[in-house]
Write an enzyme that holds these catalytic residues in place. Structure first.
Site, PDB file in Angstrom:
ATOM      1  N   SER A 149      46.300   3.916  22.520  1.00  0.00           N
ATOM      2  CA  SER A 149      46.473   3.191  23.788  1.00  0.00           C
ATOM      3  C   SER A 149      45.403   3.641  24.775  1.00  0.00           C
ATOM      4  O   SER A 149      45.258   4.830  25.063  1.00  0.00           O
ATOM      5  CB  SER A 149      47.865   3.467  24.367  1.00  0.00           C
ATOM      6  OG  SER A 149      48.849   2.805  23.619  1.00  0.00           O
ATOM      7  N   ALA A 177      56.233  12.889  21.711  1.00  0.00           N
ATOM      8  CA  ALA A 177      55.950  12.613  23.125  1.00  0.00           C
ATOM      9  C   ALA A 177      54.562  13.182  23.393  1.00  0.00           C
ATOM     10  O   ALA A 177      54.404  14.192  24.083  1.00  0.00           O
ATOM     11  CB  ALA A 177      56.989  13.259  24.025  1.00  0.00           C
ATOM     12  N   ASN A 218      50.503  -2.362  25.088  1.00  0.00           N
ATOM     13  CA  ASN A 218      51.604  -1.392  24.944  1.00  0.00           C
ATOM     14  C   ASN A 218      52.444  -1.371  26.210  1.00  0.00           C
ATOM     15  O   ASN A 218      52.184  -0.608  27.129  1.00  0.00           O
ATOM     16  CB  ASN A 218      51.039   0.010  24.642  1.00  0.00           C
ATOM     17  CG  ASN A 218      52.156   1.013  24.385  1.00  0.00           C
ATOM     18  OD1 ASN A 218      53.342   0.664  24.369  1.00  0.00           O
ATOM     19  ND2 ASN A 218      51.787   2.272  24.192  1.00  0.00           N
ATOM     20  N   CYS A 241      56.008   1.985  25.522  1.00  0.00           N
ATOM     21  CA  CYS A 241      56.092   3.419  25.254  1.00  0.00           C
ATOM     22  C   CYS A 241      57.369   3.964  25.879  1.00  0.00           C
ATOM     23  O   CYS A 241      57.600   3.769  27.075  1.00  0.00           O
ATOM     24  CB  CYS A 241      54.888   4.153  25.835  1.00  0.00           C
ATOM     25  SG  CYS A 241      55.102   5.946  25.760  1.00  0.00           S
ATOM     26  N   ASN A 276      57.726  -0.774  18.713  1.00  0.00           N
ATOM     27  CA  ASN A 276      57.324   0.558  19.154  1.00  0.00           C
ATOM     28  C   ASN A 276      58.452   1.524  18.757  1.00  0.00           C
ATOM     29  O   ASN A 276      59.427   1.118  18.120  1.00  0.00           O
ATOM     30  CB  ASN A 276      57.092   0.546  20.674  1.00  0.00           C
ATOM     31  CG  ASN A 276      56.056   1.575  21.093  1.00  0.00           C
ATOM     32  OD1 ASN A 276      56.049   2.693  20.581  1.00  0.00           O
ATOM     33  ND2 ASN A 276      55.183   1.217  22.006  1.00  0.00           N
ATOM     34  N   GLY A 285      59.324   6.869  11.754  1.00  0.00           N
ATOM     35  CA  GLY A 285      59.545   7.358  10.389  1.00  0.00           C
ATOM     36  C   GLY A 285      60.561   6.512   9.635  1.00  0.00           C
ATOM     37  O   GLY A 285      61.051   5.495  10.147  1.00  0.00           O
ATOM     38  N   GLY A 316      58.552   2.525  10.194  1.00  0.00           N
ATOM     39  CA  GLY A 316      59.126   3.140   8.996  1.00  0.00           C
ATOM     40  C   GLY A 316      58.563   2.657   7.679  1.00  0.00           C
ATOM     41  O   GLY A 316      59.200   2.829   6.631  1.00  0.00           O
ATOM     42  N   GLY A 371      51.998   4.033  10.567  1.00  0.00           N
ATOM     43  CA  GLY A 371      51.726   5.128  11.499  1.00  0.00           C
ATOM     44  C   GLY A 371      52.199   6.458  10.964  1.00  0.00           C
ATOM     45  O   GLY A 371      51.431   7.213  10.358  1.00  0.00           O
TER      46      GLY A 371
HETATM   47  C1  DHB Z   1      54.098   7.922  22.836  1.00  0.00           C
HETATM   48  C2  DHB Z   1      53.658   6.615  22.988  1.00  0.00           C
HETATM   49  C3  DHB Z   1      54.319   5.586  22.393  1.00  0.00           C
HETATM   50  O1  DHB Z   1      53.960   4.263  22.513  1.00  0.00           O
HETATM   51  C4  DHB Z   1      55.443   5.887  21.616  1.00  0.00           C
HETATM   52  O2  DHB Z   1      56.088   4.869  21.039  1.00  0.00           O
HETATM   53  C5  DHB Z   1      55.880   7.177  21.471  1.00  0.00           C
HETATM   54  C6  DHB Z   1      55.191   8.195  22.080  1.00  0.00           C
HETATM   55  C7  DHB Z   1      53.391   9.033  23.507  1.00  0.00           C
HETATM   56  O3  DHB Z   1      52.175   9.115  23.453  1.00  0.00           O
HETATM   57  O4  DHB Z   1      54.067   9.860  24.118  1.00  0.00           O
END
Ligand code: DHB
Length: 313
Positions: free
Chosen positions: A45, A69, A125, A128, A192, A218, A247, A268
């Site tokens: 992002s 995070a 995005n 998040c 997300n 996951g 996942g 991912g």
């Molecule tokens: C973060 C960003 C995201 O879009 C997500 O789904 C989980 C974590 C982040 O960078 O904290």
């Protein structure tokens, strides 16, 4: 058996796409993913200005799930212009530029900068789950907010198709997708991360992540991804392409998301667990399954659950 997918005139040699925030920091890391089988890549992002992430620890994983995070750290749009520009000069596979911001105005400015570089698609995005403290609830949690971001980005993105990245953490993801579609969204990325969730260390009695909470990803979230993709596909009558993510570890996982309505498949968390060549492995597995089952083109799988349901009702 043909794995290629064409979306808005852009050919992906196979449906797998590096998901945002994984490996996607430099042009060379994106090339490395393509060398390992990725059909396309998504950047991390990108913010307008430099943005510090959260302090460590930022990730905790088990075999069933990951919580993260990271805090979307980024050097800002000037650095992004260099890396994206470098990749696009001689790109081995399509590039999806992911943008993030704390306000509708900044979403527009960042998207405008990135759109000028001519990525194949923009991914927005708005979902998040870790931004709540800083910016209020994610835009993806309200249909009017999600629609307002979409409308603004469409005004500055020229002819680059805009994919809105949706949150699973809502009551009606289909209604939110529809609100974005009415403002011109060209497609969706679903989903997300889920939550946020929390993990606590027994001895210290403290949350393990410095941010206390993190987005859940996951294997555990795949059924939620499948349901959300099916809802978005149904709400938009299968008219807009969906990048399905959540996942996916195996070729069969990828095909399941396709049956729900995904055209491309984001990978991912599995990159960490199955290795960088997870893209190639997932493609080999898709190929094997489809060949055995007599599926000639992987696109025959897209949305096929909906057709099957309709034919039986
Ligand atoms: C973060 C960003 C995201 O879009 C997500 O789904 C989980 C974590 C982040 O960078 O904290």
């Amino acid at each position: 058996m043909n794995l290629s997918q064409k979306v808005y005139g852009v050919t992906f040699q196979n449906p797998t796409v590096l998901a945002s925030g994984i490996m996607g920091i430099t042009a060379s890391s994106w090339r490395f993913c393509v060398e390992n089988g990725a059909g396309g890549i998504t950047t991390k992002s990108l913010w307008l200005t430099e943005h510090m992430g959260h302090p460590n620890p930022t990730i905790i994983s088990t075999e069933h799930w990951s919580l993260n995070a990271v805090g979307l750290p980024d050097a800002g749009v000037e650095k992004a212009v260099q890396e994206v520009g470098d990749y696009l000069k001689n790109k081995p596979a399509p590039l999806i530029g992911n943008v993030v911001a704390g306000s509708i105005e900044d979403f527009g400015k960042t998207a405008e900068h990135i759109a000028k570089l001519k990525p194949d698609f923009l991914e927005v995005n708005i979902s998040c789950p870790n931004v709540e403290d800083e910016f209020g609830k994610p835009f993806a949690c309200s249909a009017p907010d999600a629609a307002a971001v979409t409308k603004h980005i469409k005004q500055v993105s020229g002819d680059i198709p805009v994919f809105i990245k949706l949150s699973p953490n809502v009551n009606n993801i289909g209604a939110i997708a529809l609100a974005c579609a009415e403002q011109g969204a060209d497609g969706f990325t679903a989903i997300n991360t889920v939550g946020p969730g929390m993990a606590i260390d027994l001895r210290s009695r403290m949350p393990i992540l410095a941010n206390k909470v993190g987005g859940l990803s996951g294997p555990a979230i795949k059924p939620i991804a499948v349901k959300c993709i099916a809802d978005v596909y149904a709400a938009t009558e299968g008219k807009l392409p969906i990048i399905g993510t959540g996942g996916v570890y195996t070729g069969e996982d990828a095909l399941e998301l396709m049956l729900a309505g995904a055209t491309l498949i984001g990978i991912g968390t599995a990159v960490g667990d199955r290795g960088i060549d997870v893209f190639k492995k997932v493609c080999d597995e898709m190929q094997y399954w489809c060949t055995n089952e007599g599926v000639e083109h992987v696109s025959d799988m897209v949305g096929a659950m909906h057709k099957e349901l309709a034919s039986r009702s």
